[in-house]
Design a protein around this motif. Structure first.
Motif, mmCIF file in Angstrom:
data_model
loop_
_atom_site.group_PDB
_atom_site.id
_atom_site.type_symbol
_atom_site.label_atom_id
_atom_site.label_comp_id
_atom_site.label_asym_id
_atom_site.label_seq_id
_atom_site.Cartn_x
_atom_site.Cartn_y
_atom_site.Cartn_z
ATOM 1 N N ILE A 6 0.836 -1.201 0.000
ATOM 2 C CA ILE A 6 0.000 0.000 0.000
ATOM 3 C C ILE A 6 0.868 1.248 0.000
ATOM 4 N N VAL A 7 1.882 1.262 0.864
ATOM 5 C CA VAL A 7 2.738 2.444 0.956
ATOM 6 C C VAL A 7 3.569 2.617 -0.303
ATOM 7 N N LEU A 8 4.167 1.548 -0.795
ATOM 8 C CA LEU A 8 5.003 1.663 -1.984
ATOM 9 C C LEU A 8 4.195 2.112 -3.197
ATOM 10 N N ILE A 9 2.974 1.610 -3.324
ATOM 11 C CA ILE A 9 2.128 2.037 -4.435
ATOM 12 C C ILE A 9 1.734 3.497 -4.252
ATOM 13 N N ALA A 10 1.380 3.883 -3.027
ATOM 14 C CA ALA A 10 1.043 5.290 -2.759
ATOM 15 C C ALA A 10 2.216 6.193 -3.109
ATOM 16 N N GLN A 11 3.416 5.813 -2.691
ATOM 17 C CA GLN A 11 4.593 6.615 -3.004
ATOM 18 C C GLN A 11 4.860 6.641 -4.506
ATOM 19 N N GLY A 12 4.707 5.496 -5.164
ATOM 20 C CA GLY A 12 4.915 5.445 -6.605
ATOM 21 C C GLY A 12 3.939 6.333 -7.351
ATOM 22 N N VAL A 13 2.678 6.305 -6.940
ATOM 23 C CA VAL A 13 1.659 7.153 -7.569
ATOM 24 C C VAL A 13 2.002 8.625 -7.376
ATOM 25 N N LEU A 14 2.351 9.007 -6.155
ATOM 26 C CA LEU A 14 2.651 10.418 -5.872
ATOM 27 C C LEU A 14 3.879 10.888 -6.642
ATOM 28 N N LEU A 15 4.900 10.053 -6.715
ATOM 29 C CA LEU A 15 6.101 10.442 -7.465
ATOM 30 C C LEU A 15 5.804 10.512 -8.962
ATOM 31 N N ALA A 16 5.002 9.583 -9.455
ATOM 32 C CA ALA A 16 4.637 9.628 -10.874
ATOM 33 C C ALA A 16 3.887 10.915 -11.208
ATOM 34 N N GLN A 17 3.105 11.406 -10.268
ATOM 35 C CA GLN A 17 2.338 12.625 -10.482
ATOM 36 C C GLN A 17 3.170 13.891 -10.327
ATOM 37 N N HIS A 18 4.142 13.878 -9.393
ATOM 38 C CA HIS A 18 4.729 15.148 -8.969
ATOM 39 C C HIS A 18 6.250 15.241 -9.060
ATOM 40 N N ALA A 19 6.949 14.142 -9.208
ATOM 41 C CA ALA A 19 8.419 14.195 -9.227
ATOM 42 C C ALA A 19 8.942 14.165 -10.659
ATOM 43 N N PRO A 20 10.178 14.601 -10.870
ATOM 44 C CA PRO A 20 10.782 14.440 -12.200
ATOM 45 C C PRO A 20 10.807 12.971 -12.603
ATOM 46 N N ALA A 21 10.759 12.712 -13.901
ATOM 47 C CA ALA A 21 10.713 11.336 -14.383
ATOM 48 C C ALA A 21 11.911 10.520 -13.919
ATOM 49 N N PHE A 22 13.092 11.152 -13.815
ATOM 50 C CA PHE A 22 14.274 10.373 -13.423
ATOM 51 C C PHE A 22 14.180 9.901 -11.968
ATOM 52 N N VAL A 23 13.381 10.572 -11.151
ATOM 53 C CA VAL A 23 13.131 10.122 -9.783
ATOM 54 C C VAL A 23 12.020 9.073 -9.770
ATOM 55 N N ALA A 24 10.877 9.393 -10.368
ATOM 56 C CA ALA A 24 9.716 8.497 -10.330
ATOM 57 C C ALA A 24 10.037 7.154 -10.986
#
Length: 557
Positions: A501-519
């Motif tokens: 749950i946490v890893l997916i939540a973090q992945g979703v948030l990074l995909a939405q808001h972080a640079p692609a090289f981070v997400a």
């Protein structure tokens, strides 16, 4: 060859200068972006001011002083009177003054406006990078406010002291003080996290019931911050009624010290600047909060806030350790190059950087959910479902993370003169306090069962993002399968479910808001094929990712 004379055996070189005089806020790109995105851009200037003030050498020294000179208990006065007084190093009170000055004990309640919870959580994150022990009484005071607000008569007498931005260290009756702090007393010897096994008794002075005065007899095995001006305590009025919640002040209404006897202070691994104690109640005065027999639900509301602070506090420890590790690697040379210029070290630092950005976007999204007033199903799910999962996972990750960051420093990291050993000793407490890992993971399952509409709304929102990221989408489908397994299987797999749950939540948030090289790096290495392996350690990112860009984004100082 240089020759040294008597008393001068060598020249000190290649030692890293202390990290100071940088800005905790403006050097953190992920945090600064989240403050604006989640609705607290109006507070950015204050955060930048505070972020600079917290890294001056004088302020940084407070953390070391408060932890080297730990609290001392004086049970009796020179005349033999029972006083249960606690003495702290002045650094401790300065730390609490800094926290209180920024309103971190009450901001969303004392100054309500859109983004106030986000602003408070961002400020708490900055201070948690300085010192951890001083956060405990501040968090409990903060979390007690929504509970006490439901008791209007009592709250009217406490409001100004709870909201005050001035720290008042005096051990005196409340009517003589400018401000106050609230602590908690929940666990007993026989139960620990199983508070329903508590045996402390509360006997009504008169009619009893909500708002009535009681006398408490019993004990608490962990009584946090016994110097607080009052504590919220669980006790039984009747074996048939279950536990009730009581407001137990440090001083009784007649001005005498309340009959809460501090038996001893705990000798803890970390969090040493803060006093934790064992106490006994000898007809201690208390007032019932909430309905009789509803003490656990009353306290659960408080626990939701304290659990969020556990997530933030652990994320802050990771951030503080990461910044120290990057600073060290940029200044320390080995084998002819700075450590930060060596490919394997860059891999380690980049991997740690991904972890901190993921934790930051997660707690900032939780902060926004905590101030939601619409009761929308997705926001309820973030609060009720993701919070305990985050408390489990982020706090667990901090133990391994601080150890890895300490290793970057080498032997210098293992000695107490630097900050890394203190960070490492602080790391376990948030996994234990406010519910251990198993308690959190089982709470996640209960939340999904009790609020299926909220869980479905959250999963649907995640699916919309995950469809464009194959690894993220596959992880989400795997989570859905786990959630539909047999009840016994789900319970046995509760840690794995909470982790996903946490890893997916973090992945979703990074995909939405972080640079692609981070997400892309985070999703591939936390949710891609083979990422469920228990043996994965930091520093194992594929060489194809831009390690340097990830590290440079993490700390611009």
């Amino acid at each position: 060859m240089e020759r040294f004379g008597p008393g001068n055996t060598h020249e000190v070189t290649n030692q890293v200068p202390p990290l100071a005089n940088y800005n905790l806020f403006s050097s953190d790109a992920a945090l600064a972006a989240a403050v604006g995105r989640e609705g607290a851009a109006w507070h950015s200037e204050a955060l930048a001011r505070d972020g600079a003030a917290l890294t001056t050498p004088d302020v940084l020294a407070l953390a070391d002083l408060a932890n080297r000179h730990t609290p001392e208990l004086a049970s009796f006065s020179p005349r033999g009177e029972r006083i249960d007084a606690l003495e702290f190093h002045p650094a401790w009170h300065t730390l609490l003054s800094l926290l209180r000055r920024e309103g971190l004990h009450a901001l969303p309640f004392s100054d309500p406006q859109p983004g106030a919870m986000v602003a408070r959580c961002a400020g708490y994150f900055l201070h948690a990078q300085l010192e951890s022990g001083s956060l405990c009484p501040l968090t409990m005071t903060f979390a007690s406010i929504p509970v006490l607000q439901r008791e209007p008569a009592l709250f009217d007498t406490l409001r100004d002291k709870l909201y005050s931005r001035e720290h008042d260290p005096r051990d005196a009756p409340l009517d003589q003080k400018i401000s106050m702090m609230i602590g908690m007393g929940m666990t007993e010897k026989q139960g620990g996290s199983d508070v329903r096994s508590n045996r402390t008794q509360a006997i009504a002075e008169a009619g009893g019931g909500r708002g009535a005065a009681y006398r408490l007899v019993g004990h608490k095995w962990f009584f946090s911050a016994p110097q607080c001006d009052a504590h919220l305590v669980l006790a039984r009025t009747d074996d048939r009624e279950g536990l009730s919640c009581f407001f137990v002040p440090r001083f009784a209404p007649d001005g005498s010290k309340n009959a809460v006897r501090v038996q001893r202070l705990k000798d803890k691994l970390g969090n040493r600047s803060n006093a934790s104690s064992e106490v006994e109640f000898f007809d201690a005065y208390g007032v019932m909060i909430g309905d009789e027999g509803r003490g656990v639900p009353t306290i659960i509301e408080m626990a939701n806030y304290t659990r969020l602070d556990c997530v933030i506090g652990s994320a802050a420890l990771m951030r503080a350790a990461l910044v120290q590790a990057i600073h060290h690697a940029r200044h320390r040379s080995a084998f002819g190059r700075h450590l930060a210029d060596q490919p394997l070290m860059r891999n380690v630092l980049a991997d740690l950087s991904l972890e901190t950005e993921a934790a930051t976007v997660l707690f900032m999204r939780l902060a926004r959910a905590f101030e939601d007033t619409t009761n929308a199903p997705e926001e309820r799910a973030w609060r009720r479902l993701v919070t305990p999962a985050a408390k489990y996972w982020v706090c667990k990750r901090t133990l391994e993370f601080t150890g890895e960051a300490m290793e970057v420093w080498g032997g210098n990291g293992y000695v107490e003169e630097g900050p890394m050993a203190r960070f490492y000793r602080e790391a376990p407490v948030n996994s234990i306090w406010e519910g251990s890992g198993n308690v959190m993971c089982l709470d996640v399952l209960r939340a999904m069962e009790r609020e299926p509409d909220a869980a479905q709304a959250l999963l649907a929102a995640w699916r919309d993002v995950a469809q464009t990221h194959p690894a993220l989408n596959a992880a989400l489908e795997g989570l859905l399968r786990a959630l539909t397994s047999a009840p016994e299987t789900r319970e046995a797999s509760a840690r794995r479910i909470a982790q996903q749950i946490v890893l997916i939540a973090q992945g979703v948030l990074l995909a939405q808001h972080a640079p692609a090289f981070v997400a892309d790096a985070f999703i591939a290495t936390r949710l891609g094929d083979g990422c469920g392996e228990s043996g994965r350690v930091y520093g194992t990112l594929p060489a194809s990712f831009d390690h340097q860009a990830i590290v440079d984004r993490a700390f611009t100082g």
